[in-house]
Design a protein around this motif. Structure first.
Motif, PDB file in Angstrom:
ATOM      1  N   VAL A 170      48.073  58.279   5.085  1.00 53.79           N
ATOM      2  CA  VAL A 170      47.647  57.647   3.831  1.00 53.79           C
ATOM      3  C   VAL A 170      46.183  57.968   3.531  1.00 53.79           C
ATOM      4  N   LEU A 171      45.356  58.102   4.558  1.00 48.71           N
ATOM      5  CA  LEU A 171      43.961  58.479   4.332  1.00 48.71           C
ATOM      6  C   LEU A 171      43.887  59.883   3.718  1.00 48.71           C
ATOM      7  N   ALA A 172      44.696  60.806   4.243  1.00 45.61           N
ATOM      8  CA  ALA A 172      44.724  62.165   3.681  1.00 45.61           C
ATOM      9  C   ALA A 172      45.142  62.132   2.218  1.00 45.61           C
ATOM     10  N   GLU A 173      46.141  61.322   1.886  1.00 45.86           N
ATOM     11  CA  GLU A 173      46.603  61.285   0.504  1.00 45.86           C
ATOM     12  C   GLU A 173      45.586  60.629  -0.419  1.00 45.86           C
ATOM     13  N   VAL A 174      44.863  59.634   0.086  1.00 45.08           N
ATOM     14  CA  VAL A 174      43.810  59.019  -0.726  1.00 45.08           C
ATOM     15  C   VAL A 174      42.726  60.051  -1.053  1.00 45.08           C
ATOM     16  N   TYR A 175      42.338  60.836  -0.050  1.00 45.82           N
ATOM     17  CA  TYR A 175      41.347  61.884  -0.300  1.00 45.82           C
ATOM     18  C   TYR A 175      41.907  62.949  -1.256  1.00 45.82           C
ATOM     19  N   SER A 176      43.215  63.191  -1.198  1.00 46.48           N
ATOM     20  CA  SER A 176      43.821  64.120  -2.148  1.00 46.48           C
ATOM     21  C   SER A 176      43.726  63.574  -3.570  1.00 46.48           C
ATOM     22  N   LEU A 177      44.020  62.297  -3.728  1.00 45.57           N
ATOM     23  CA  LEU A 177      43.889  61.662  -5.033  1.00 45.57           C
ATOM     24  C   LEU A 177      42.442  61.734  -5.519  1.00 45.57           C
ATOM     25  N   ALA A 178      41.505  61.540  -4.600  1.00 44.25           N
ATOM     26  CA  ALA A 178      40.084  61.589  -4.967  1.00 44.25           C
ATOM     27  C   ALA A 178      39.690  62.940  -5.542  1.00 44.25           C
ATOM     28  N   GLN A 179      40.311  64.002  -5.038  1.00 47.42           N
ATOM     29  CA  GLN A 179      39.946  65.337  -5.520  1.00 47.42           C
ATOM     30  C   GLN A 179      40.322  65.550  -6.985  1.00 47.42           C
ATOM     31  N   PHE A 180      41.361  64.890  -7.445  1.00 49.80           N
ATOM     32  CA  PHE A 180      41.703  64.987  -8.860  1.00 49.80           C
ATOM     33  C   PHE A 180      40.638  64.307  -9.717  1.00 49.80           C
ATOM     34  N   PHE A 181      40.064  63.236  -9.204  1.00 48.43           N
ATOM     35  CA  PHE A 181      38.978  62.579  -9.926  1.00 48.43           C
ATOM     36  C   PHE A 181      37.701  63.408  -9.867  1.00 48.43           C
ATOM     37  N   LEU A 182      37.417  64.003  -8.714  1.00 49.82           N
ATOM     38  CA  LEU A 182      36.144  64.693  -8.497  1.00 49.82           C
ATOM     39  C   LEU A 182      36.092  66.099  -9.098  1.00 49.82           C
ATOM     40  N   ALA A 183      37.233  66.677  -9.437  1.00 43.03           N
ATOM     41  CA  ALA A 183      37.234  68.011 -10.036  1.00 43.03           C
ATOM     42  C   ALA A 183      36.410  68.010 -11.314  1.00 43.03           C
ATOM     43  N   TYR A 184      35.548  69.013 -11.461  1.00 44.33           N
ATOM     44  CA  TYR A 184      34.674  69.197 -12.624  1.00 44.33           C
ATOM     45  C   TYR A 184      33.577  68.136 -12.733  1.00 44.33           C
ATOM     46  N   GLN A 185      33.400  67.319 -11.692  1.00 43.11           N
ATOM     47  CA  GLN A 185      32.302  66.366 -11.700  1.00 43.11           C
ATOM     48  C   GLN A 185      31.039  67.032 -11.147  1.00 43.11           C
ATOM     49  N   PRO A 186      29.848  66.563 -11.527  1.00 41.00           N
ATOM     50  CA  PRO A 186      28.606  67.212 -11.092  1.00 41.00           C
ATOM     51  C   PRO A 186      28.206  66.830  -9.664  1.00 41.00           C
ATOM     52  N   ASP A 187      29.118  67.041  -8.722  1.00 38.53           N
ATOM     53  CA  ASP A 187      28.820  66.790  -7.315  1.00 38.53           C
ATOM     54  C   ASP A 187      29.826  67.583  -6.482  1.00 38.53           C
ATOM     55  N   SER A 188      29.621  68.895  -6.413  1.00 43.65           N
ATOM     56  CA  SER A 188      30.586  69.755  -5.728  1.00 43.65           C
ATOM     57  C   SER A 188      30.638  69.465  -4.233  1.00 43.65           C
ATOM     58  N   SER A 189      29.525  69.031  -3.640  1.00 41.54           N
ATOM     59  CA  SER A 189      29.543  68.729  -2.206  1.00 41.54           C
ATOM     60  C   SER A 189      30.447  67.543  -1.913  1.00 41.54           C
ATOM     61  N   LEU A 190      30.526  66.595  -2.833  1.00 43.90           N
ATOM     62  CA  LEU A 190      31.409  65.439  -2.651  1.00 43.90           C
ATOM     63  C   LEU A 190      32.871  65.878  -2.709  1.00 43.90           C
ATOM     64  N   LEU A 191      33.176  66.787  -3.614  1.00 42.42           N
ATOM     65  CA  LEU A 191      34.538  67.325  -3.682  1.00 42.42           C
ATOM     66  C   LEU A 191      34.900  68.017  -2.370  1.00 42.42           C
ATOM     67  N   TRP A 192      33.973  68.796  -1.823  1.00 45.44           N
ATOM     68  CA  TRP A 192      34.252  69.483  -0.567  1.00 45.44           C
ATOM     69  C   TRP A 192      34.439  68.498   0.583  1.00 45.44           C
ATOM     70  N   ARG A 193      33.647  67.418   0.609  1.00 50.95           N
ATOM     71  CA  ARG A 193      33.836  66.422   1.678  1.00 50.95           C
ATOM     72  C   ARG A 193      35.229  65.819   1.599  1.00 50.95           C
ATOM     73  N   ALA A 194      35.667  65.517   0.394  1.00 55.08           N
ATOM     74  CA  ALA A 194      37.004  64.947   0.226  1.00 55.08           C
ATOM     75  C   ALA A 194      38.081  65.947   0.640  1.00 55.08           C
ATOM     76  N   ALA A 195      37.910  67.208   0.254  1.00 57.03           N
ATOM     77  CA  ALA A 195      38.913  68.233   0.583  1.00 57.03           C
ATOM     78  C   ALA A 195      39.022  68.426   2.090  1.00 57.03           C
ATOM     79  N   GLU A 196      37.894  68.526   2.754  1.00 58.90           N
ATOM     80  CA  GLU A 196      37.907  68.778   4.199  1.00 58.90           C
ATOM     81  C   GLU A 196      38.406  67.563   4.975  1.00 58.90           C
ATOM     82  N   ARG A 197      37.998  66.372   4.541  1.00 60.14           N
ATOM     83  CA  ARG A 197      38.476  65.162   5.229  1.00 60.14           C
ATOM     84  C   ARG A 197      39.973  64.975   5.027  1.00 60.14           C
TER      85      ARG A 197
END
Length: 416
Positions: A170-197
């Motif tokens: 469930v943690l992996a899926e939550v981070y997956s959901l987060a990536q849909f929110f973070l796409a195109y946002q002005p914080d690419s490092s945050l997107l990468w943290r979510a993707a890797e986690r």
């Protein structure tokens, strides 16, 4: 500075052509490759880079920026007054809260975590809300902080191995959901943290479907980071497909769908490389896998389904920079069969890119208006859509300029 980072264009002012050459070489792209993607000759590119040809029109500058995946027009033009990020939208009001949740692990929290089953049910509702809401980023952004914190606590407090693996899933899926929110946002490092986690948690869960979903998103993160990351995107994709391959003969719908989605992603990356035959071969394999799914099936994360394959065909044609094929595929696809509002809007944007490539700006603007009607937040944060709208807002054709300007106001690119 990372090897694919855009260099500082103001450290040593130079002409447009020199900046273009520097950015092209940073992407590992030859003049011949760039010329092919732009529909120009290698001689044209050489003349532009060497300064023998004057800086091109605004429309051509946008095309070059899109092809080179330039993040800020000022990096290409050298003009601070043209600082506009093509592929990063404005920061969403809920970005700060999501960032805080991602960066906080609740190490000192004494709160009792909900069960993994409870969190999983909330995630299913979140996916459903995302697909049905026109303001899907607002809806997901509101839900994410609580989901992230609870999933982190569930992993921390799990005792039995089975409970720990379920919590990791469930943690992996939550981070997956987060990536849909973070796409195109002005914080690419945050997107990468979510993707890797997401990928780390997925591997700990030991669940093939969860691993496949995380790999699908990680593939996209690598590909969207630029040409120098395409090999990494392919490597993640191949490994995930190798994991799923032995399961496909007896696979359930979700496992079959994520494998099909990964096949398409491999074709998407091939299209970005300009590899026409390979791109369409992967698309054809994905279509065959989609045909094994029930007619009304729709994967909640990837949107993979029978209905999505027409949209995927448009994407392949657009990424291959084939205007006529893009329009042909757009005519064959039917956006209204896609149940997800943001995915339907994304398809409309891809159709608009096809019309734009084919020299049909009126159709492109009309189609972007349909994207706005489906999901305003999708077009507001999409770099390709923003590029087309801004370009046509400067059109010499009065009626077209008016329609593009009206849309630009609606999506926040121009003041009312």
């Amino acid at each position: 500075m990372s090897p694919d980072a855009t260099p500082d264009p103001y450290a040593n002012p130079m002409a447009f052509g020199q900046r273009m050459q520097m950015l092209r070489e940073r992407r590992g792209m030859t003049r011949q490759e760039l010329a092919g993607l732009l529909g120009e000759t290698q001689h044209w590119v050489k003349n532009l880079e060497s300064g023998r040809t004057q800086a091109p029109s605004v429309e051509t500058v946008y095309r070059i920026a899109e092809t080179l995946r330039v993040r800020d027009l000022a990096d290409l033009t050298g003009r601070p007054d043209m600082q506009f990020d093509l592929f990063i939208g404005p920061g969403h009001p809920r970005l700060a809260a999501v960032r805080e949740a991602v960066d906080s692990f609740g190490l000192a929290s004494s709160q009792q975590a909900p069960s993994a089953a409870h969190i999983a049910a909330r995630i299913r509702r979140a996916w459903s809300a995302r697909h049905s809401a026109p303001n899907h980023r607002e809806v997901v952004g509101e839900l994410l902080p609580g989901l992230i914190r609870d999933a982190q606590l569930a992993v921390k407090q799990a005792q039995a191995p089975a409970d720990w693996r379920a919590a990791q899933a469930v943690l992996a899926e939550v981070y997956s959901l987060a990536q849909f929110f973070l796409a195109y946002q002005p914080d690419s490092s945050l997107l990468w943290r979510a993707a890797e986690r997401s990928m780390v948690a997925a591997q700990q869960s030991d669940d093939p479907h969860t691993v496949g979903v995380s790999a699908w998103l990680l593939t996209q993160a690598h590909r969207d980071s630029g040409r120098s990351h395409y090999d990494a995107a392919d490597a993640v994709n191949r490994q995930a497909l190798a994991l799923l391959e032995p399961l496909l003969a007896d696979a359930g719908n979700d496992v079959l769908a994520i494998a099909g989605a990964l096949q398409f992603e491999a074709g998407y990356t091939a299209a970005r490389r300009g590899e026409t035959a390979t791109a369409w071969r992967y698309w054809d394999t994905a279509r065959s896998m989609a045909s094994r799914l029930p007619e009304d099936y729709f994967h909640p994360v990837t949107s993979f389904s029978r209905a999505i394959m027409g949209a995927h065909a448009v994407t392949v044609a657009v990424e291959l920079h084939s205007g006529s094929e893009s329009v042909r595929q757009a005519a064959r696809s039917e956006a209204n069969t896609i149940p997800s509002r943001p995915r339907r809007a994304r398809h409309r944007i891809e159709q608009a890119r096809g019309y734009h490539l084919d020299g049909q700006p009126e159709a492109a603007i009309a189609t972007l208006n349909l994207a706005y009607e489906a999901a305003p937040e999708t077009i507001r944060y999409n770099g390709y859509a923003r590029t087309i709208v801004l370009e046509q807002a400067e059109s010499k054709v009065t009626a077209r300029r008016r329609r593009a300007s009206e849309l630009a106001v609606k999506i926040g690119l121009l003041a009312a």
